[in-house]
Design an enzyme around this catalytic site. Structure first.
Site, mmCIF file in Angstrom:
data_model
loop_
_atom_site.group_PDB
_atom_site.id
_atom_site.type_symbol
_atom_site.label_atom_id
_atom_site.label_comp_id
_atom_site.label_asym_id
_atom_site.label_seq_id
_atom_site.Cartn_x
_atom_site.Cartn_y
_atom_site.Cartn_z
ATOM 1 N N THR A 243 0.734 -1.340 0.044
ATOM 2 C CA THR A 243 -0.017 -0.169 0.174
ATOM 3 C C THR A 243 0.464 0.876 -0.528
ATOM 4 O O THR A 243 0.354 2.282 -0.873
ATOM 5 C CB THR A 243 -1.162 -0.100 0.861
ATOM 6 O OG1 THR A 243 -1.813 -1.565 1.081
ATOM 7 C CG2 THR A 243 -1.663 1.234 1.908
ATOM 8 N N SER B 203 1.243 -7.758 -0.508
ATOM 9 C CA SER B 203 1.757 -8.826 -0.093
ATOM 10 C C SER B 203 0.951 -9.467 0.450
ATOM 11 O O SER B 203 1.752 -10.437 0.948
ATOM 12 C CB SER B 203 2.389 -8.071 1.365
ATOM 13 O OG SER B 203 1.817 -7.362 1.997
ATOM 14 N N THR C 242 1.987 -4.068 4.168
ATOM 15 C CA THR C 242 1.198 -4.465 5.891
ATOM 16 C C THR C 242 1.089 -5.662 6.102
ATOM 17 O O THR C 242 1.000 -6.335 6.934
ATOM 18 C CB THR C 242 0.472 -3.337 6.460
ATOM 19 O OG1 THR C 242 -0.667 -3.662 5.751
ATOM 20 C CG2 THR C 242 1.083 -1.520 6.140
ATOM 21 N N ASP C 243 0.041 -6.886 4.928
ATOM 22 C CA ASP C 243 -0.306 -8.060 5.409
ATOM 23 C C ASP C 243 0.792 -8.893 5.539
ATOM 24 O O ASP C 243 -0.096 -9.315 6.705
ATOM 25 C CB ASP C 243 -1.336 -7.792 3.709
ATOM 26 C CG ASP C 243 -2.475 -7.114 4.182
ATOM 27 O OD1 ASP C 243 -2.603 -6.642 5.272
ATOM 28 O OD2 ASP C 243 -3.413 -7.161 3.423
HETATM 29 C C1 SIN Z 1 -0.299 -4.761 1.529
HETATM 30 O O1 SIN Z 1 0.057 -6.281 2.416
HETATM 31 O O2 SIN Z 1 1.020 -5.068 0.148
HETATM 32 C C2 SIN Z 1 -1.227 -3.994 0.612
HETATM 33 C C3 SIN Z 1 -2.258 -4.367 2.434
HETATM 34 C C4 SIN Z 1 -0.707 -2.763 2.554
HETATM 35 O O3 SIN Z 1 0.599 -2.667 2.466
HETATM 36 O O4 SIN Z 1 -1.370 -2.469 4.055
#
Ligand code: SIN
Length: 310
Positions: A12, A58, A91-92
């Site tokens: 993100t 991710s 973040t995931d």
């Molecule tokens: C991801 O994990 O690539 C999408 C969600 C995020 O980064 O918050």
């Protein structure tokens, strides 16, 4: 002059929304790592280099992307001009990559993961501040001779050993599963230094799956997995169970776990609770994954099974 190397993997933090009024309807992994750096005025005069290692949401993280990241880190370790590494990530699954790097990195240079909860196109995007903070943390750590792996997120620094995503949409989405964030005076936990070979020389990791114990969990899914051999010829090699509480399992699932063990599958227990994990105790029938989250325990079991290969 030495510089910080920023490795981009997507997420993100590199996401954009096509409709400015619907920032939640964004696509992750759209901007290059160069574009992310260019959007941070505080970084304008900091000696930096960038490399796009991958461009993924991710949720789609996997072995191949980790291998690309491992190659880039290994190269950077050998490059005297690189003093520290920052990795931009989604973040995931950040906690899984953090746990992998903590296991493999030899601690010669600091590695700082960072991410964002809002896309880069949002007027209140959190990525630029997180990236600026991560670079600051990385530079300071290199000056102190620190060489572990941490995550800099929402103004706090977490050990890669502890960090996990704890909220699905809050800006401050991470915690340490009960552990406190690191402050400027705390030395970073030493990485385990298992070496990059285990990742880079393994084209196909052993199949390790994750299942959850819950009401009515009767082992149906596990028995199906045991009966199945993938078209590639790969059978189940390991299993992490996200157990209730401090490592308890539905009695029927426990019977299926025993069948899995009898079939040669390595079975570990982790906890589906948010904090505490499953600490090993004398007389445990099943190995306990300690404080690692179920997803992190899966990564660690993959590494254990590779290391145990003849
Ligand atoms: C991801 O994990 O690539 C999408 C969600 C995020 O980064 O918050």
């Amino acid at each position: 002059m030495s510089h910080v190397l920023i490795l981009g993997t997507g997420g993100t933090i590199a996401g954009t929304a096509s409709d400015p009024n619907r920032q939640w309807a964004y696509r992750a992994a759209q901007l290059s790592v160069e574009q992310l750096v260019a959007a941070v005025p505080e970084l304008a005069h900091v000696p930096l280099a960038t490399k796009q290692v991958a461009q993924v949401d991710s949720k789609d993280m996997g072995w191949i992307t980790w291998q690309a990241l491992g190659h880039a880190i290994e190269e950077a370790m050998a490059d005297e001009a690189v003093s520290a590494i920052v990795v931009t990530h989604g973040t995931d699954t950040l906690e899984e990559t953090a746990c992998l790097l903590h296991a493999l990195h030899d601690g010669r240079k600091p590695i700082v993961l960072t991410a964002a909860m809002r896309p880069a196109s949002a007027p209140d995007a959190d990525g630029p501040a997180n990236l600026a903070h991560a670079v600051k943390v990385a530079k300071a750590a290199a000056q102190r001779g620190e060489g572990g792996v941490v995550a800099a997120l929402a103004g706090r620094v977490w050990s890669a050993r502890d960090v996990r995503k704890a909220h699905s949409h809050a800006i401050d989405a991470f915690d340490g599963g009960g552990a406190e964030p690191l402050d400027d005076l705390t030395s970073w936990p030493s990485p385990e230094a298992r070496g990059w070979r285990v990742l880079l020389e393994t084209p196909f990791p052993p199949r390790v799956e994750l299942i959850t114990s819950h009401a009515d969990a009767d082992g149906w899914l596990l028995d199906a997995a045991l009966a199945h051999v993938h078209a590639s010829g790969q059978a189940l090699a390991g299993l992490v169970v996200a157990c209730t509480g401090h490592g308890t399992v539905h009695e029927k699932l426990a019977q299926a776990m025993q069948r899995a063990r009898d079939a040669g599958v390595a079975v570990w227990r982790s906890s589906r609770t948010a904090r505490g994990g499953v600490q090993p105790r004398d007389g445990d029938a099943w190995p306990a994954a300690g404080h690692w989250t179920p997803a992190q325990a899966r990564v660690r079991l993959v590494l254990e099974l590779i290391s145990a290969r003849p």
